[in-house]
Write an enzyme that holds these catalytic residues in place. Structure first.
Site, short mmCIF file in Angstrom:
data_model
loop_
_atom_site.label_atom_id
_atom_site.label_comp_id
_atom_site.label_asym_id
_atom_site.label_seq_id
_atom_site.Cartn_x
_atom_site.Cartn_y
_atom_site.Cartn_z
N CYS A 73 3.24 71.13 -39.87
CA CYS A 73 2.17 70.20 -39.50
C CYS A 73 2.57 69.31 -38.33
O CYS A 73 3.57 68.60 -38.38
CB CYS A 73 1.84 69.33 -40.73
SG CYS A 73 0.76 67.95 -40.36
N TYR A 104 -7.50 72.10 -32.85
CA TYR A 104 -8.16 72.38 -34.15
C TYR A 104 -9.66 72.57 -33.94
O TYR A 104 -10.29 73.38 -34.61
CB TYR A 104 -7.91 71.22 -35.14
CG TYR A 104 -6.52 71.26 -35.74
CD1 TYR A 104 -6.28 71.88 -36.96
CD2 TYR A 104 -5.44 70.69 -35.09
CE1 TYR A 104 -5.01 71.93 -37.51
CE2 TYR A 104 -4.15 70.73 -35.62
CZ TYR A 104 -3.95 71.35 -36.84
OH TYR A 104 -2.69 71.41 -37.38
N1 LIG Z 1 -4.81 62.07 -39.73
C1 LIG Z 1 -3.81 62.69 -40.46
C2 LIG Z 1 -4.02 64.19 -40.42
C3 LIG Z 1 -3.06 64.92 -41.30
C4 LIG Z 1 -3.49 66.38 -41.52
O1 LIG Z 1 -4.63 66.77 -41.21
N2 LIG Z 1 -2.57 67.18 -42.04
C5 LIG Z 1 -2.90 68.56 -42.32
C6 LIG Z 1 -1.75 69.46 -41.98
S1 LIG Z 1 -1.52 69.71 -40.28
C7 LIG Z 1 -3.10 68.76 -43.79
O2 LIG Z 1 -2.33 68.28 -44.58
N3 LIG Z 1 -4.14 69.50 -44.18
C8 LIG Z 1 -4.41 69.81 -45.54
C9 LIG Z 1 -5.62 70.68 -45.68
O3 LIG Z 1 -6.18 71.11 -44.66
O4 LIG Z 1 -6.02 70.94 -46.81
C10 LIG Z 1 -2.50 62.27 -39.90
O5 LIG Z 1 -2.36 62.25 -38.68
O6 LIG Z 1 -1.61 61.92 -40.66
#
Ligand SMILES: N[C@@H](CCC(=O)N[C@@H](CS)C(=O)NCC(=O)O)C(=O)O
Length: 493
Positions: free
Chosen positions: A217, A360
């Site tokens: 991530c 994304y």
């Molecule tokens: N705004 C958050 C975004 C975090 C985020 O979107 N993380 C993704 C991984 S890159 C995630 O955990 N996604 C889980 C999912 O899509 O279910 C940050 O910057 O901390």
């Protein structure tokens, strides 16, 4: 009746779905909340109700509320309109009776179908086909309210009158694609701060906090980069999950980050050392039992209070920059110095929207228009960065700042995954001389390469989005050597 007051908004179908199931409401809600299209819900005991021989309670599912407010507020607003009955956000009690569209209407004594048969849908729990009528007709023809009203906020509806639109968190990135086909990331939910002030709820003391991350991530990786740059890895530990999404619970289909069962299962991933959680979702549920948002990484975890302090990486890195300086090995490094803040903020705004999140938006777009827009803006921004980096070593001048870390985490993933998986193939980073050398330059800063695990990155993206890559094939990749020489020293610093 409360639901009459909901009116259609946005450009979607605004359909009601009547589901038939006979289950304790709590199981139904948790099962439905986990489904992709029914992530959040409200359960409202409402007055009156359609009698049902078996259990005396009728379940009515209303799919499609999205807006800006939390479940509790909506429940309270709706309950206020009902005028009586207890309001609940989340798990209700009682049973939901097996009432389908037709049956409900005839039971209600109004006869005939409620509404036109325009679409059919499948009840997410029972997988039974239903015919959801248009919301207006449906509501107009319903008799007095059912006792339980379930609002499923997967689409746009807005409450009429004084109630602004309602936005619910989503359970996964798939839930964040709007009806226009564009990816729309939902905001992070835990926003507390660790503070160097010892009397705060979350004081900056060594050993108390833990970062749960995925090496895949980019958002989590920027926190890891800070741990290394600030010299905080002795004071704040971290654990990486496995790279590929898996089922997070046996009782539903949610896919997300999970921990390995043992340290041998997946290189660089470890079981949860503090809570024995199987998934990141479980951690969120420890912190907030009714959590129905997207369980994302990074998570800044408080081991003492067993809660999530913050899950927004842009805020976590600011805390790591300033709040732990008494215990940091590199307290003098300020990645957000006062004299560069305006420029960092400006670059961050551009880079976040068009590059970090921009890739994304390209990858998750479900329609050509949003993809075209995102990809155009992405390459305009990359061209701009290339131009800036032709004149100076770092993106905000000749010193490393937060803006570099934030840009780097996307650039390092670009040619390996975003170019293919997210269709960002107009030009590769290695075809931009300045961006490419800059990426190598940052990669070679001591500590940074340890935050880049290309195997996790490749496995995650190609393996976790079957709607983009159904067979999970991992392309061969360019296998770039980021340790190769770069030319950035020409700018000094
Ligand atoms: N705004 C958050 C975004 C975090 C985020 O979107 N993380 C993704 C991984 S890159 C995630 O955990 N996604 C889980 C999912 O899509 O279910 C940050 O910057 O901390």
């Amino acid at each position: 009746m409360v639901t009459r007051r909901l009116r259609r908004g946005g450009n979607h179908g605004g359909l009601l779905t009547l589901c038939n199931f006979r289950l304790p409401v709590s199981s139904m809600l948790s099962a439905m909340a986990s489904r992709r299209r029914c992530r959040n819900f409200l359960a409202l005991p409402s007055p009156g109700g359609i009698r049902h021989r078996a259990v005396g309670v009728t379940g009515l599912c209303v799919r499609g509320v999205e807006g800006g407010r939390g479940a509790e507020e909506v429940v309270a607003a709706v309950a206020a309109r009902i005028g009586r009955g207890r309001s609940r956000g989340g798990i209700g009690d009682g049973f939901v009776s097996p009432v389908g569209c037709r049956r409900m209407s005839s039971e209600a004594g109004r006869g005939g179908d409620i509404g036109r048969r325009t679409h059919s849908t499948t009840c997410p729990l029972s997988r039974t086909k239903f015919i959801p009528p248009p919301i207006g007709q449906m509501l107009a023809r319903l008799p007095l309210p059912s006792r339980l009203v379930f609002l499923f906020p997967s689409r746009r509806l807005s409450a009429a009158g004084d109630s602004p639109a309602v936005k619910m968190a989503a359970r996964s990135a798939l839930d964040e694609v709007t009806d226009s086909g564009a990816f729309d990331r939902s905001p992070s939910t835990f926003r507390s701060s660790v503070s160097r002030d010892g009397s705060s709820r979350f004081p900056a003391v060594p050993g108390r906090y833990h970062l749960y991350v995925s090496y895949a991530c980019p958002w989590a990786s920027r926190c890891l980069a800070y741990l290394k740059l600030k010299g905080l890895d002795h004071a704040i530990g971290f654990t990486s999950v496995k790279p590929i999404f898996e089922r997070t619970k046996e009782t539903d289909d949610h896919l997300g980050w999970v921990f390995p069962a043992t340290g041998d299962e997946e290189p660089a991933a470890e079981p949860d050392p503090f809570n024995g959680a199987k998934s990141i979702r479980e951690l969120y549920e420890i912190a907030s039992p009714n959590y129905a948002g997207k369980p994302t990484v990074p998570v800044l975890w408080d081991k003492q209070l067993k809660t999530v302090v913050n899950n927004e990486s842009s805020e976590i890195i600011r805390m790591l920059n300033t709040e732990f300086n008494e215990i940091a090995r590199n307290p003098g490094l300020d990645l957000y110095p006062a004299h560069l803040q305006a420029s960092i903020d400006e670059i961050n705004e551009l880079v976040y929207d068009t590059i970090n999140n921009g890739v994304y938006k390209c990858g998750f777009a479900k329609k050509q228009g949003p993809y075209d827009e995102a990809v155009t803006r992405l390459y305009e921004a990359l061209d701009k960065c290339e131009e800036i980096l032709s004149k100076q070593r770092y993106i905000c001048g000749n010193q490393l700042t937060e803006a570099d870390v934030r840009l780097f985490v996307t650039l390092i993933r670009f040619d390996e995954v975003y170019a293919v998986h997210f269709k960002c193939n107009k030009r590769l980073i290695r075809e931009y001389p300045n961006l490419f050398n800059y990426t190598k330059d940052i990669y070679q800063i001591p500590g940074i390469s340890s935050t880049v695990n290309m195997e996790h990155i490749r496995k995650h993206y190609y393996g976790s989005h079957p709607f983009i890559n159904p067979y999970g094939i991992i392309p061969a990749g360019p296998n770039i050597d980021y340790n190769a020489p770069h030319d950035r020293e020409k700018f000094g610093a």
